[in-house]
Structures are given as C-alpha cells and as structure tokens.
Design a protein around this motif. Structure first.
Motif, mmCIF file in Angstrom:
data_model
loop_
_atom_site.group_PDB
_atom_site.id
_atom_site.type_symbol
_atom_site.label_atom_id
_atom_site.label_comp_id
_atom_site.label_asym_id
_atom_site.label_seq_id
_atom_site.Cartn_x
_atom_site.Cartn_y
_atom_site.Cartn_z
ATOM 1 N N ILE A 193 0.833 -1.193 0.000
ATOM 2 C CA ILE A 193 0.000 0.000 0.000
ATOM 3 C C ILE A 193 0.873 1.250 0.000
ATOM 4 C CG2 ILE A 193 -0.238 0.256 2.508
ATOM 5 C CD1 ILE A 193 -3.282 0.770 1.926
ATOM 6 N N GLY A 194 0.379 2.305 -0.642
ATOM 7 C CA GLY A 194 1.168 3.522 -0.798
ATOM 8 C C GLY A 194 0.953 4.550 0.298
ATOM 9 N N ASP A 195 0.321 5.645 -0.041
ATOM 10 C CA ASP A 195 0.136 6.805 0.824
ATOM 11 C C ASP A 195 -0.184 6.418 2.273
ATOM 12 O OD1 ASP A 195 -0.477 9.187 2.009
ATOM 13 O OD2 ASP A 195 -2.303 9.548 0.842
ATOM 14 N N PRO A 196 0.718 6.721 3.211
ATOM 15 C CA PRO A 196 0.477 6.343 4.614
ATOM 16 C C PRO A 196 -0.628 7.145 5.278
ATOM 17 C CG PRO A 196 2.460 7.672 4.443
ATOM 18 C CD PRO A 196 2.025 7.385 3.040
ATOM 19 N N ASP A 197 -1.059 8.230 4.649
ATOM 20 C CA ASP A 197 -2.102 9.072 5.240
ATOM 21 C C ASP A 197 -3.499 8.768 4.711
ATOM 22 O OD1 ASP A 197 -0.223 10.516 6.767
ATOM 23 O OD2 ASP A 197 0.247 11.787 5.031
ATOM 24 N N GLN A 198 -3.646 7.774 3.857
ATOM 25 C CA GLN A 198 -4.957 7.471 3.298
ATOM 26 C C GLN A 198 -5.876 6.850 4.344
ATOM 27 O OE1 GLN A 198 -5.101 3.785 0.654
ATOM 28 N NE2 GLN A 198 -2.900 4.252 0.624
ATOM 29 N N TRP A 199 -7.177 6.926 4.089
ATOM 30 C CA TRP A 199 -8.151 6.465 5.089
ATOM 31 C C TRP A 199 -8.050 4.968 5.348
ATOM 32 C CZ3 TRP A 199 -11.721 2.704 4.155
ATOM 33 C CH2 TRP A 199 -12.115 2.463 2.830
ATOM 34 N N ARG A 200 -7.550 4.194 4.400
ATOM 35 C CA ARG A 200 -7.458 2.740 4.602
ATOM 36 C C ARG A 200 -6.465 2.360 5.694
ATOM 37 N NH1 ARG A 200 -8.571 3.546 -0.672
ATOM 38 N NH2 ARG A 200 -10.303 2.352 -1.565
#
Length: 375
Positions: A201-208
């Motif tokens: 998974i990429g962006d560490p700030d995403q809601w997931r």
C-alpha cells in the motif's frame, strides 16, 4: 452526519485520485454497449454515494449496463457533484450532500443508493438510506464489525428495502465456471483451498490506514476477498478459524491497523483453507483449490481483470467483461425482478464475512482457535 466528520470526509474524498473519466474504460463501455444491444424491463436507477476512485470505476462501467444507470450523486465536495453531474447526465436536483441526502425519500428518480465511502461510515449511511425507502448497495466490507452489520440488516428489513453488498466476483464468468464445476462434482470432494491477497500500500495518510475509518488494515480491504473466496470456492461456511499477525512497519501500520495476517479456516466436510492478507507484499492475487479428482486455479483471482484460470481440464476461456457492469446489471435483476444469484450478495452474506473477520482478529489477539457459527 455532523460537521467535523463531513468536513473530514470531504477532504478525504477530495484527495482520492479519481480514475480518468476519458479512459480505456469509456472505450470498453462503448464497445460493450454496442455489442449487447437493447434490453427489456425496468432500469435500476442508482445514486452513487462517495465520489472517489472506485465510484469512478463503477460510474464508467455503468455506462454500458443494460439495466442500470447512474441517476443520482451524493458527495461532500460541490465541485465533484458539478463535474460528475455534467459527465454522467445527472441533473442538479438529483445531486445531494451528506447532510441533505435524506431527501432522496421524495426523489422518484432514485431506486437505490450505492454506498462507496470509508468502511466506518457504512452503517449510519445505510440506515439513513433505508429510512428514506431506497434499496441499499454497499461496498465490502459491509461494516467494520458484525454488530454494525447486523444493525444494517435489521434497518433494511424494518424499512422493507433490500440490502446488497458489492461482491463483484460473484458474477465473474471464470469464477462462476469453477463454482459450476465444483457443484457438478468435477473436482470430487474438496480438501484444500489457498487464497493469497495482497499488495504494497502507498500513501500512509490514506483512510485505509486509519483505524477509525477503515476498522482495521489489510484484512478489511484485500483480505476479505480470500475470506469470501474460500466460502464460494469450497461451497461451505467455515466452522473454525485460527490466525497469526505479522507487523514489520509499526510506524505505517499503527495500533489496530493490520499489515499482514495469515489465517486458516476449517469446514464441516473436513476441507481446510490457508489464506494470506497483506499490505506489504506485491504479486499476491491467487486462488487455488484441490479435490480428490481435480483442481482449479485463478491467477489473478480478484483483480479488475481479466481474471485468468485453469483447471485439471484445461484453461478457462470465458470472455472478460467489466466486473462492475455485470454486477450492476445482475443487481438490477435482483432488486427489480427478484432474481436469485448463483452466489448470494445480500446483507446476510456480508454479515457472515464480518463474523469471520471478527473471529480472525480475536484469534490474532488470543492465539486461540475461534469457533464460528455463521448460520
């Protein structure tokens, strides 16, 4: 929805990358539409709630549906309502935000609402949609735990509306062929299933990766495919589960957000499943099942396609079509005509997966086998 949560969701949705709407999907949709011709019967008119990247995929796919169309939009971002309304021909009167969408109760142009928002919002939004008298289609996982899922099932039953879950693989042709073969006895008695589901998974700030919105980590997003796949491939509901969690990056995967979980399921027939759910490894999208007389393998098994597969009898050759196009046409048949799908997609089906998810987290926390009662 209160103002703080609405504003937070607006920012989340606004930051989501929307699939380009003039994309290969549009070309595919036009080609599919040209080849399928006209249809008979009523059209399911759907409002999309949560205009992020997956909703864009659904909206594009629905352009080639024979029995479903985008008829409404619900978002906390006014610019998206304007842009999407123009692109998909949704009039301004059928565009809503998260505070006023209860008014769909008086909107004769909408039959159902497809909820495509962060997991933790599903329960409350589904209950509001049900109270407005509209059918509910909800992305998976249906909720963040079985208790919330049961609330959704009860609310829809009380309101006299149907609750469906976005299990697109339940309509995928190669998947259905494996299920047909299993029912026909081509594999003999099933003994083992393996489901591998994961990506980095990429962006560490995403809601997931936010437990308050996602309800967990990889298991709530990608691992549910292995849970659900084990059930429809084996053709039984499991009666026990064991699980182990591994975390190599506690900064990215904070408390309550799982990185990697291995879990094992046991079925009444004696068949067993071994599955992996992860946000830290790529090239994991494979189902394998073996029985006393044969085997089936799907790889990729759950991606947007094309799905590829083979059995002991050879390659699977069913043609690929956009999963969401098939899904929405089939759901139109369920909601409008009372059709029964080969594999259920109703709230009870979603609730079973949530009970298994709850048990997997319990097994990770206790180290003990968890008995399952899904009936």
């Amino acid at each position: 929805m209160d103002h703080p949560r609405r504003n937070f969701l607006q920012k989340l949705v606004a930051s989501a990358a929307v699939v380009p709407l003039l994309s290969p999907y549009r070309a595919l949709a036009q080609a599919d539409r040209a080849s399928t011709g006209s249809h008979q019967g009523k059209t399911l008119r759907v409002a999309l709630m949560g205009l992020g990247s997956y909703a864009a995929r659904v909206a594009e796919a629905m352009q080639s549906c024979k029995r479903a169309k985008v008829a409404g939009l619900i978002s906390g971002t006014p610019s998206k309502l304007q842009e999407w309304g123009t692109k998909f021909g949704v009039p301004e009167k059928n565009r809503y935000d998260y505070e006023n969408f209860d008014r769909i109760k008086n909107d004769p142009d909408i039959d159902a609402v497809y909820i495509i928002t962060p997991n933790a919002l599903h329960r409350d939004q589904a209950i509001r949609v049900a109270k407005a008298g509209k059918h509910v289609i909800c992305e998976k996982p249906m909720a963040v735990n079985a208790k919330e899922g049961q609330d959704m099932v009860d609310a829809c039953a009380d309101a006299g509306v149907k609750l469906l879950v976005g299990y697109r693989m339940h309509f995928e042709p190669k998947t259905l062929e494996v299920i047909r073969m299993r029912k026909a006895g081509d594999f003999g008695s099933i003994s083992f299933f393996q489901g591998l589901c994961g990506f980095r998974i990429g962006d560490p700030d995403q809601w997931r990766l936010n437990k308050a919105l996602a309800g967990g980590g990889s298991l709530m997003d990608i691992g549910i495919y292995a849970i659900n796949g084990a059930r429809y491939m084996v053709g039984e509901d499991p009666v026990w589960v064991t699980a182990q969690q591994t975390k190599t990056d506690p900064v990215k995967f904070k408390e309550g957000v799982d990185e990697t979980i291995q879990f094992q399921l046991g079925f009444p027939s004696g068949a067993v499943a071994s599955c992996l759910s992860t946000y830290q490894m790529n090239h994991l999208d494979r189902f394998f099942m073996t029985g006393e007389q044969g085997f089936a393998e799907l790889q990729p098994a759950t991606g947007y396609g094309p799905i590829e597969g083979r059995t002991h009898k050879g390659e699977l050759t069913q043609p690929h079509a956009m999963h969401q196009t098939i899904q929405m046409d089939e759901m139109a048949g369920i909601l409008l005509d009372g059709n029964t799908p080969v594999v259920p997609v109703d709230g009870e089906e979603g609730l079973k997966d949530l009970k298994i998810i709850d048990a997997i987290y319990a097994a990770c926390g206790t180290g003990r086998k968890q008995e399952l009662r899904l009936g």
